[in-house]
Design an enzyme around this catalytic site. Structure first.
Site, mmCIF file in Angstrom:
data_model
loop_
_atom_site.group_PDB
_atom_site.id
_atom_site.type_symbol
_atom_site.label_atom_id
_atom_site.label_comp_id
_atom_site.label_asym_id
_atom_site.label_seq_id
_atom_site.Cartn_x
_atom_site.Cartn_y
_atom_site.Cartn_z
ATOM 1 N N GLU A 71 -43.656 13.646 -12.053
ATOM 2 C CA GLU A 71 -44.511 14.048 -10.928
ATOM 3 C C GLU A 71 -43.924 13.611 -9.596
ATOM 4 O OE1 GLU A 71 -46.465 16.651 -11.329
ATOM 5 O OE2 GLU A 71 -47.475 15.533 -12.897
ATOM 6 N N HIS A 72 -43.967 14.538 -8.649
ATOM 7 C CA HIS A 72 -43.458 14.286 -7.288
ATOM 8 C C HIS A 72 -41.983 13.901 -7.308
ATOM 9 C CE1 HIS A 72 -47.097 14.675 -4.828
ATOM 10 N NE2 HIS A 72 -47.749 14.192 -5.871
ATOM 11 N N ASP A 74 -39.614 16.686 -8.226
ATOM 12 C CA ASP A 74 -38.819 17.932 -8.122
ATOM 13 C C ASP A 74 -38.217 18.056 -6.723
ATOM 14 O OD1 ASP A 74 -41.351 18.511 -6.999
ATOM 15 O OD2 ASP A 74 -41.465 20.538 -7.837
ATOM 16 N N GLY A 166 -54.109 21.078 -9.524
ATOM 17 C CA GLY A 166 -52.845 20.595 -10.080
ATOM 18 C C GLY A 166 -52.283 21.448 -11.200
ATOM 19 N N SER A 168 -51.330 24.547 -10.548
ATOM 20 C CA SER A 168 -50.455 25.475 -9.846
ATOM 21 C C SER A 168 -50.974 26.900 -9.725
ATOM 22 C CB SER A 168 -49.078 25.492 -10.521
ATOM 23 O OG SER A 168 -48.174 26.012 -9.610
ATOM 24 N N ASP A 213 -43.007 24.657 -10.060
ATOM 25 C CA ASP A 213 -44.086 25.570 -10.463
ATOM 26 C C ASP A 213 -43.577 27.003 -10.587
ATOM 27 O OD1 ASP A 213 -45.292 23.204 -9.945
ATOM 28 O OD2 ASP A 213 -46.433 23.883 -8.206
ATOM 29 N N ASN A 256 -56.804 20.667 -2.039
ATOM 30 C CA ASN A 256 -56.055 21.804 -1.513
ATOM 31 C C ASN A 256 -54.843 21.271 -0.748
ATOM 32 O OD1 ASN A 256 -55.065 23.876 0.132
ATOM 33 N ND2 ASN A 256 -57.047 24.903 0.171
ATOM 34 N N LYS A 257 -53.659 21.500 -1.335
ATOM 35 C CA LYS A 257 -52.443 20.854 -0.818
ATOM 36 C C LYS A 257 -52.008 21.374 0.544
ATOM 37 C CE LYS A 257 -52.265 20.684 -4.904
ATOM 38 N NZ LYS A 257 -53.287 20.487 -5.940
HETATM 39 P P1 ADP Z 1 -52.939 24.178 -7.070
HETATM 40 O O1 ADP Z 1 -51.651 24.908 -6.893
HETATM 41 O O2 ADP Z 1 -52.774 22.816 -7.629
HETATM 42 O O3 ADP Z 1 -53.979 24.960 -7.799
HETATM 43 P P2 ADP Z 1 -53.004 24.374 -4.188
HETATM 44 O O4 ADP Z 1 -53.768 23.613 -3.155
HETATM 45 O O5 ADP Z 1 -51.532 24.323 -4.125
HETATM 46 O O6 ADP Z 1 -53.528 23.894 -5.610
HETATM 47 O O7 ADP Z 1 -53.436 25.912 -4.127
HETATM 48 C C1 ADP Z 1 -54.807 26.297 -4.208
HETATM 49 C C2 ADP Z 1 -55.032 27.552 -3.391
HETATM 50 O O8 ADP Z 1 -54.522 28.703 -4.092
HETATM 51 C C3 ADP Z 1 -56.497 27.878 -3.171
HETATM 52 O O9 ADP Z 1 -57.027 27.150 -2.072
HETATM 53 C C4 ADP Z 1 -56.442 29.371 -2.876
HETATM 54 O O10 ADP Z 1 -56.066 29.609 -1.529
HETATM 55 C C5 ADP Z 1 -55.311 29.847 -3.779
HETATM 56 N N1 ADP Z 1 -55.872 30.401 -5.042
HETATM 57 C C6 ADP Z 1 -55.922 29.816 -6.246
HETATM 58 N N2 ADP Z 1 -56.530 30.613 -7.172
HETATM 59 C C7 ADP Z 1 -56.862 31.743 -6.523
HETATM 60 C C8 ADP Z 1 -57.524 32.968 -6.896
HETATM 61 N N3 ADP Z 1 -57.970 33.189 -8.150
HETATM 62 N N4 ADP Z 1 -57.688 33.914 -5.957
HETATM 63 C C9 ADP Z 1 -57.248 33.700 -4.705
HETATM 64 N N5 ADP Z 1 -56.639 32.592 -4.279
HETATM 65 C C10 ADP Z 1 -56.438 31.615 -5.167
HETATM 66 P P1 NG1 Z 2 -49.503 21.564 -7.307
HETATM 67 O O1 NG1 Z 2 -50.352 20.397 -7.393
HETATM 68 O O2 NG1 Z 2 -49.713 22.438 -8.481
HETATM 69 O O3 NG1 Z 2 -49.712 22.355 -6.041
HETATM 70 C C1 NG1 Z 2 -47.217 20.402 -6.337
HETATM 71 C C2 NG1 Z 2 -45.878 21.090 -5.996
HETATM 72 C C3 NG1 Z 2 -44.801 20.851 -7.065
HETATM 73 C C4 NG1 Z 2 -44.664 19.379 -7.403
HETATM 74 C C5 NG1 Z 2 -46.045 18.788 -7.716
HETATM 75 C C6 NG1 Z 2 -46.002 17.294 -7.940
HETATM 76 C C7 NG1 Z 2 -45.782 23.191 -4.753
HETATM 77 C C8 NG1 Z 2 -45.866 24.664 -4.831
HETATM 78 N N1 NG1 Z 2 -46.055 22.523 -5.873
HETATM 79 O O4 NG1 Z 2 -47.921 21.087 -7.352
HETATM 80 O O5 NG1 Z 2 -43.558 21.366 -6.609
HETATM 81 O O6 NG1 Z 2 -44.015 18.653 -6.372
HETATM 82 O O7 NG1 Z 2 -46.978 19.044 -6.661
HETATM 83 O O8 NG1 Z 2 -45.155 16.955 -8.993
HETATM 84 O O9 NG1 Z 2 -45.469 22.660 -3.698
HETATM 85 MG MG MG Z 3 -50.027 24.466 -5.595
#
Ligand code: ADP
Ligand code: NG1
Ligand code: MG
Length: 480
Positions: A71-72, A74, A166, A168, A213, A256-257
């Site tokens: 984790e963290h 890549d 998390g 992706s 991812d 939300n990253k």
């Molecule tokens: P993770 O990648 O860990 O799920 P992120 O914060 O990187 O979290 O991304 C989440 C964002 O992806 C959401 O806030 C939204 O903008 C988008 N997203 C995820 N699922 C959907 C979906 N089914 N429809 C539209 N947007 C989505």
């Molecule tokens: P999530 O939490 O799924 O958005 C993120 C990064 C990965 C990696 C992990 C931590 C993006 C698109 N994804 O994943 O590259 O660094 O955190 O291991 O930035």
């Molecule tokens: Mg993400």
């Protein structure tokens, strides 16, 4: 101890078949009509037809993933160990002749959006879902090898990856879009190229991600977890020992990253640690961005890098001024050349703890793979221990856990072999390794001791946030 980029115990024949596959474009398969996936596609087709008054021409799907270990790291250049999950983003797609992107979602809380497909801005200061779609379009427009402008596209989206957890969901959306754009333009781009294009273009939302991812979304194969190495991109299937299963448990705290600077702050802390250690090692710090590049330059093993961090850095926060002084530069130079836009306001950086996490976690990934490949007695127990050590490191050294995740990991001790946060953290999911024979009992325990106390779980189907996973297949195009 391994040196960086040393892959051990590999089987050349399998490696060759894998890399051959990665240079082929994603498969085009018949759209599912049965089961849950068939129902989702049918509902999506209906939404598309209602919205655009004509049927879609094709569909694409891209999976989410669960990262088993690594984790963290890549974005520091180190190998990671994810597998695709069955949950995915599906898009229904048709071209239009108006050069517009028209976008809608079966979940109406994601607002519809339209723009000129050849002329739009991505504003990283707002966390909106259509930004991920725009990233995928921009990636193919800029790097897909197209001649001339893009054709307009009508797109409807259906996703069942828990968002901001998390697993992706963000990259699944980016990868599905890029594949849709490529297919609509008859571009046959290789899977590894698509993975690299998507890793780069997702950064337009503002997060400086590493590429895990997008790599697993395109390079996954059903039934296999993969070690993903970077520079050059390589995916190696690793057989997991029999008798174990991975259970994902969502803490229900969303993260939300793209909405804050937590993620980029960690990327920058690793970058600053790289530069300070590089300078102390007599290297030109300007040339080093990643801890992995630093390791190659100083020619040390990962455990030796851990020692080097302990010698050079102190376990306390460093001010920006202090970092500038240590590098013989100014804070202005750091702001303009080293730090990303949303990390320039940060005044304190935890360099020692972050670098220690990265080097020890990179070592755990190789240890995890070695245990899988040796397949000795007690392998599952060893893997569980490595996973728990990884969690404690993200919790204590990387400070990216969440009290609810820690609670899930603590509840897992005893019945599961080991649990850890997966993905970026600050909320989202835990993944636990469990003996198959104990999986049901383990899930019942979490249901009783965690979910029954969670207001957000009330009245919901528990299988959407507590489920066993099998490694799923990669992104593909669906046609009738
Ligand atoms: P993770 O990648 O860990 O799920 P992120 O914060 O990187 O979290 O991304 C989440 C964002 O992806 C959401 O806030 C939204 O903008 C988008 N997203 C995820 N699922 C959907 C979906 N089914 N429809 C539209 N947007 C989505
Ligand atoms: P999530 O939490 O799924 O958005 C993120 C990064 C990965 C990696 C992990 C931590 C993006 C698109 N994804 O994943 O590259 O660094 O955190 O291991 O930035
Ligand atoms: Mg993400």
């Amino acid at each position: 101890p391994e040196m960086v980029q040393t892959s051990q115990c590999h089987n050349e024949a399998t490696d060759n078949t894998q890399s051959e596959m990665n240079t082929k474009s994603p498969p085009v398969v018949k759209v599912p009509t049965d089961g849950e996936q068939g129902q989702r596609v049918a509902a999506l087709e209906e939404s598309f037809t209602t919205e655009f008054s004509h049927p879609p021409q094709f569909f694409v799907r891209a999976p989410g993933r669960v990262n088993l270990i690594g984790e963290h790291i890549d974005y520091c250049g180190y190998a990671v160990f994810p597998m695709a999950v069955e949950q995915d983003i599906i898009m229904a797609v048709a071209t239009n002749s108006s050069s517009k992107l028209n976008l809608c979602n079966v979940d109406q809380s994601y607002l519809s959006y339209s723009c000129d497909i050849n002329n739009f801005e991505i504003d990283p200061s707002v966390a909106v879902w259509h930004n991920y779609v725009l990233c995928g379009i921009r990636g193919i427009r800029e790097e897909g090898g197209l001649v001339g402008p893009l054709t307009g596209l009508n797109i409807a989206v259906s996703g069942n990856i828990p968002p901001s957890s998390g697993l992706s969901s963000s990259s699944a959306l980016v990868c599905a879009t890029a594949l849709a754009v490529a297919h609509a333009h008859h571009l046959s781009l290789a899977r590894d190229m698509l993975a690299e294009i998507c890793a780069r273009c997702e950064r337009h939302v503002g997060t400086q991600g590493g590429g895990m991812d997008q790599a697993i979304a395109f390079l996954a194969t059903a039934g296999e977890a993969k070690m993903i190495e970077f520079n050059p991109l390589k995916a190696t299937a690793v057989q997991l020992p029999a008798g174990g299963t991975f259970v994902v448990a969502n803490s229900l705290a969303q993260a939300n990253k793209a909405a804050n600077s937590n993620y980029n702050c960690r990327v920058m802390e690793c970058r600053l640690a790289t530069k300070i250690i590089a300078k102390r090692a007599g290297l030109s710090w300007e040339n080093y961005q990643r801890l992995g590049e630093l390791q190659v330059a100083v020619k040390k093993s990962l455990p030796e890098m851990v020692e080097m961090v302990k010698e050079i850095l102190e376990p306390r926060p460093y001010t920006k001024q202090e970092v500038a002084t240590l590098l013989d530069t100014t804070t202005n130079h750091l702001d303009n050349v080293v730090l990303s836009e949303n990390t320039r306001d940060i005044q304190e950086f935890y360099l020692h703890d972050r670098a220690l996490h990265v080097f020890s976690e990179a070592n755990r990934v190789w240890e995890f793979r070695r245990v899988c490949e040796e397949g000795r007695e007690g392998a599952l127990h060893k893997l569980g221990k490595i996973m728990l050590a990884s969690h404690r490191s993200t919790q204590r050294m990387y400070d990216c856990s969440h009290p609810k995740l820690d609670q899930l990991v603590d509840l897992s001790e005893g019945l599961a072999l080991g649990g850890r946060l997966t993905g970026a953290g600050w909320g989202g999911c835990m993944v636990a390794l469990v003996e198959e024979s104990k999986a049901e009992e383990y899930k019942r325990k979490l249901e009783k001791e965690f979910y029954s106390h969670e207001p957000a779980a009330k009245g919901k189907n528990i299988s959407t946030f507590l489920f066993s996973t099998r490694p799923g297949p990669a992104a593909c195009v669906y046609i009738k």
